[in-house]
Design a protein around this motif. Structure first.
Motif, mmCIF file in Angstrom:
data_model
loop_
_atom_site.group_PDB
_atom_site.id
_atom_site.type_symbol
_atom_site.label_atom_id
_atom_site.label_comp_id
_atom_site.label_asym_id
_atom_site.label_seq_id
_atom_site.Cartn_x
_atom_site.Cartn_y
_atom_site.Cartn_z
ATOM 1 N N GLU A 187 0.828 -1.203 0.000
ATOM 2 C CA GLU A 187 0.000 0.000 0.000
ATOM 3 C C GLU A 187 0.868 1.261 0.000
ATOM 4 O O GLU A 187 0.587 2.225 -0.711
ATOM 5 N N ASN A 188 1.931 1.260 0.811
ATOM 6 C CA ASN A 188 2.828 2.418 0.852
ATOM 7 C C ASN A 188 3.547 2.615 -0.482
ATOM 8 O O ASN A 188 3.709 3.747 -0.948
ATOM 9 N N LEU A 189 3.985 1.518 -1.088
ATOM 10 C CA LEU A 189 4.641 1.617 -2.394
ATOM 11 C C LEU A 189 3.677 2.152 -3.447
ATOM 12 O O LEU A 189 4.051 2.978 -4.280
ATOM 13 N N GLU A 190 2.433 1.673 -3.407
ATOM 14 C CA GLU A 190 1.454 2.155 -4.386
ATOM 15 C C GLU A 190 1.159 3.630 -4.179
ATOM 16 O O GLU A 190 0.912 4.354 -5.143
ATOM 17 N N GLN A 191 1.176 4.116 -2.937
ATOM 18 C CA GLN A 191 0.994 5.544 -2.691
ATOM 19 C C GLN A 191 2.197 6.338 -3.200
ATOM 20 O O GLN A 191 2.040 7.422 -3.773
ATOM 21 N N MET A 192 3.411 5.814 -3.011
ATOM 22 C CA MET A 192 4.617 6.511 -3.459
ATOM 23 C C MET A 192 4.629 6.690 -4.967
ATOM 24 O O MET A 192 5.052 7.722 -5.480
ATOM 25 N N GLN B 55 0.954 8.265 -8.954
ATOM 26 C CA GLN B 55 0.727 9.021 -10.188
ATOM 27 C C GLN B 55 1.095 8.186 -11.413
ATOM 28 O O GLN B 55 0.384 8.187 -12.411
ATOM 29 N N LEU B 56 2.190 7.462 -11.336
ATOM 30 C CA LEU B 56 2.602 6.602 -12.447
ATOM 31 C C LEU B 56 1.623 5.446 -12.621
ATOM 32 O O LEU B 56 1.234 5.118 -13.739
ATOM 33 N N LEU B 57 1.209 4.854 -11.515
ATOM 34 C CA LEU B 57 0.307 3.708 -11.588
ATOM 35 C C LEU B 57 -1.063 4.115 -12.123
ATOM 36 O O LEU B 57 -1.720 3.328 -12.817
ATOM 37 N N GLY C 176 3.821 1.157 -14.603
ATOM 38 C CA GLY C 176 4.278 0.196 -13.608
ATOM 39 C C GLY C 176 5.647 0.570 -13.110
ATOM 40 O O GLY C 176 6.351 1.378 -13.720
ATOM 41 N N ILE C 177 6.019 -0.015 -11.989
ATOM 42 C CA ILE C 177 7.346 0.226 -11.420
ATOM 43 C C ILE C 177 7.934 -1.110 -11.017
ATOM 44 O O ILE C 177 7.237 -1.978 -10.502
ATOM 45 N N LEU C 178 9.210 -1.283 -11.310
ATOM 46 C CA LEU C 178 9.954 -2.470 -10.901
ATOM 47 C C LEU C 178 11.110 -2.005 -10.034
ATOM 48 O O LEU C 178 11.798 -1.050 -10.384
ATOM 49 N N ILE C 179 11.328 -2.689 -8.927
ATOM 50 C CA ILE C 179 12.417 -2.334 -8.021
ATOM 51 C C ILE C 179 13.309 -3.562 -7.883
ATOM 52 O O ILE C 179 12.839 -4.643 -7.502
ATOM 53 N N TYR C 180 14.589 -3.384 -8.213
ATOM 54 C CA TYR C 180 15.578 -4.461 -8.136
ATOM 55 C C TYR C 180 16.639 -4.095 -7.108
ATOM 56 O O TYR C 180 16.921 -2.920 -6.901
ATOM 57 N N ASP C 181 17.250 -5.124 -6.514
ATOM 58 C CA ASP C 181 18.370 -4.839 -5.618
ATOM 59 C C ASP C 181 19.659 -4.780 -6.422
ATOM 60 O O ASP C 181 19.646 -4.869 -7.655
ATOM 61 N N ALA C 182 20.784 -4.612 -5.754
ATOM 62 C CA ALA C 182 22.069 -4.452 -6.439
ATOM 63 C C ALA C 182 22.465 -5.701 -7.229
ATOM 64 O O ALA C 182 23.227 -5.615 -8.189
ATOM 65 N N LEU D 47 4.910 -3.340 -9.377
ATOM 66 C CA LEU D 47 3.603 -2.746 -9.124
ATOM 67 C C LEU D 47 2.984 -2.261 -10.422
ATOM 68 O O LEU D 47 3.688 -1.882 -11.347
ATOM 69 N N GLY D 48 1.656 -2.232 -10.442
ATOM 70 C CA GLY D 48 0.947 -1.625 -11.563
ATOM 71 C C GLY D 48 0.792 -2.522 -12.749
ATOM 72 O O GLY D 48 0.608 -3.724 -12.627
ATOM 73 N N LYS D 49 0.893 -1.920 -13.935
ATOM 74 C CA LYS D 49 0.651 -2.607 -15.194
ATOM 75 C C LYS D 49 1.561 -3.816 -15.378
ATOM 76 O O LYS D 49 1.201 -4.779 -16.026
ATOM 77 N N ILE D 50 2.730 -3.767 -14.784
ATOM 78 C CA ILE D 50 3.705 -4.840 -14.979
ATOM 79 C C ILE D 50 3.166 -6.175 -14.508
ATOM 80 O O ILE D 50 3.316 -7.183 -15.165
#
Length: 166
Positions: free
Chosen positions: A41-46, A49-51, A56-62, A70-73
């Motif tokens: 929920e916090n990530l979707e709030q952050m 606007q994009l969602l 969509g947003i993808l978050i990867y580590d190092a 999140l989102g369309k992805i």
């Protein structure tokens, strides 16, 4: 995303461990690890606007391990497997166009300098082109309005000059 059970409730969250090193004594090994927990929920709030724009947003580590999508992805329920499509490290590009699930998309990458996390924002090209066309129409309208005002001011100036000469 992982299922986290706190005993009171179960929710989806992104977990990320960040090693804490002692740079004063210049020890390369981590002395401790801090674990971050961000709920879905916090990530979707952050990234709301994009969602909301079908993105969509993808978050990867190092290590290029997918931490969250999140989102369309993940609308179809399938998370991306080919990280090279979304990460810029392979080609050195920060913005590029890809085809994802049969849709042309624009991908914008950003890598964190401190911990190497990768953020890939994906937006369908149809949405991007709508914004571009709206901006182009506004630019033409401003240009046309400016030209009409300039012509009107020129005509007024000519009339005033003719009246003072007479």
């Amino acid at each position: 995303m992982e299922e986290i059970d706190t005993g009171e409730r179960t929710f989806q969250a992104m977990t990320f461990s960040y090693p804490v090193r002692n740079y004063i004594q210049q020890e390369p090994e981590a002395n401790a690890v801090v674990q971050f927990l961000l709920s879905k929920e916090n990530l979707e709030q952050m990234f709301g606007q994009l969602l909301s724009r079908q993105g969509g947003i993808l978050i990867y580590d190092a290590e290029d391990r997918l931490l969250a999508s999140l989102g369309k992805i993940n609308a179809d329920g399938d998370d991306p497997e080919n990280t090279d499509l979304f990460l810029s490290e392979a080609t050195g590009e920060d913005i590029r166009q890809i085809k994802w699930n049969g849709t042309d998309c624009l991908v914008v990458n950003q890598t964190s300098e401190e911990n190497g996390m990768h953020f890939a924002a994906v937006l369908p090209m149809a949405v991007v082109m709508q914004d571009f066309q709206r901006i182009r129409r506004a630019a033409w309208l401003i240009l046309f309005t400016g030209a009409v005002l300039e012509i009107g001011l020129g005509v007024l100036f000519c009339i005033k000059v003719q009246q003072t000469d007479s």
